[in-house]
Design a protein around this motif. Sequence first.
Motif, PDB file in Angstrom:
ATOM      1  N   ASP A  99       0.947  -1.078   0.053  1.00  0.00           N
ATOM      2  CA  ASP A  99      -0.069  -0.046  -0.080  1.00  0.00           C
ATOM      3  C   ASP A  99       0.764   1.163   0.187  1.00  0.00           C
ATOM      4  OD1 ASP A  99      -2.616   0.881  -0.509  1.00  0.00           O
ATOM      5  OD2 ASP A  99      -2.705   1.134   1.825  1.00  0.00           O
ATOM      6  N   THR A 135      -4.658   3.996  -2.226  1.00  0.00           N
ATOM      7  CA  THR A 135      -3.500   3.935  -1.751  1.00  0.00           C
ATOM      8  C   THR A 135      -2.984   4.695  -0.668  1.00  0.00           C
ATOM      9  OG1 THR A 135      -2.495   3.270  -3.892  1.00  0.00           O
ATOM     10  CG2 THR A 135      -0.882   3.967  -2.417  1.00  0.00           C
ATOM     11  N   LYS A 149      -4.619  -4.181  -2.112  1.00  0.00           N
ATOM     12  CA  LYS A 149      -3.501  -3.420  -1.594  1.00  0.00           C
ATOM     13  C   LYS A 149      -3.369  -4.194  -0.326  1.00  0.00           C
ATOM     14  CE  LYS A 149      -1.618  -0.532  -3.427  1.00  0.00           C
ATOM     15  NZ  LYS A 149      -1.972   0.849  -3.788  1.00  0.00           N
TER      16      LYS A 149
END
Length: 464
Positions: A83, A92, A124
């Motif tokens: 991430d 993100t 992520k």
Amino acid sequence: MLQGNSIGADARSVAEAVSSRSMPAREVIEQHLAHIDRANPRLNAIVTVAAESARQAADEIDARLARGESVGALAGVPFTVKDLIATAGVRTTAGSTALADNVPRVDAPAVARMRAEGAILIGKTNTPEFGASGLTHNDLFGYTLNPLSPDGIDRSPGGSSGGEASAIASGMSVVGLGTDFGGSVRWPAHCTGLCSVRPTGGRISPDGQYPGVMFDERVLTNAATMHGSVQTIGPMARNLDDLTSMLRVLSSPEYRWADPAGVRLDELDVRWAAGEGTVPVSAEIVAAVTESAERLAPSVNSMQPYSGAALRQANDLFTRMRAAETQTDILQYGPATGFGENIREVLAAVRPTPRTDAEALWAERSVLRHELLSTMGDVLILPVASILAPPIGETRFDVDGTVLSWSEALASSRAISILGVPSVVVPVATSASGLPIGVQIVARPWQEHNALAVAALCMRKPPH
């Protein structure tokens, strides 16, 4: 062939099944999404599941195949991304509340290269805030657990690519992208029994990593900082073949790729070390390094103990250079009081450094790097860390009566980072408690093929 189940399969098998249309990419993705639903609530490895975009990408691959069009070498392979790395259209956060709602518009170049080869982003993965810890937890998402607990103890997968390691080792993704500053793809691989590589700086584009320079909706590397100069993006996988394939895909085209299969092992001069020389290392880990060197010795030109001085000085240099950073790339996201404990500690450790002193640190690095290259031979084998995967919540670790912080426990990895050479990690042994032990196989700059070839001989073979 996959026999109807893609969970736990390697990337090559998945891509072959999808490309031959024996298993639709959509089915592969649905199987992995279902596995995430089962495994992730306990492990907390994936913090954003990209379910709908993954389904759409899978349908596009299946439609292209139905039209007779070519697809990439990683067609239909589910992958995850740490991430810290920008993913277009997918949240993100860098593990920070300051970026809790951040959705980039542009992929990091490494992500774009994976997608161009048909790999499908499925999620992520968790990271300590801005990657500033070797243990994966943050105020935004909490702790990530290691899927391996042979002794019944909940353990950390390491960090800062710990979420990535946990996702791959548990089968929620097939392969993935992490980042490595002081060991952040190598240490988690050691903790979870994976393969990883910290490439030579520049082999994989470093752009797209937070924190960085924001320009035209992109995250660019700030080459004036230690973070921008030292941190790399690195692939992680469950086996060496997948790792090699990923590195080939991710390598910038201006740098020639050499096939590890073509390496003449009998021409390599190899050195080994029980550590970087200043921090104690667990006896089980030292034994694993020693045994790896002994097994390899008959196949190479020479095998000798490392006798240079660069490793002993490099970890201390890493610490001094880190303290000389102003951390302006982090501070662009808010005041120090708005970050978690790890980042507040990083900011508190900053020491105003005159430019002449900072330049002297870089000059010292150049000297140490030259010394390493003059004494390491073609390949150097050494530990990843001083300890095995630690129990969740522990931050101090006793090794032969010396209590180490997590950063001290990563001294061997930090030394390699600051010296700017590539390193491959593979599992080579199992501890008495059943935990994996990895070793670093370090090569000269741009010679990852040598490290990969040696890694193939060192790697622990799974039981049949």
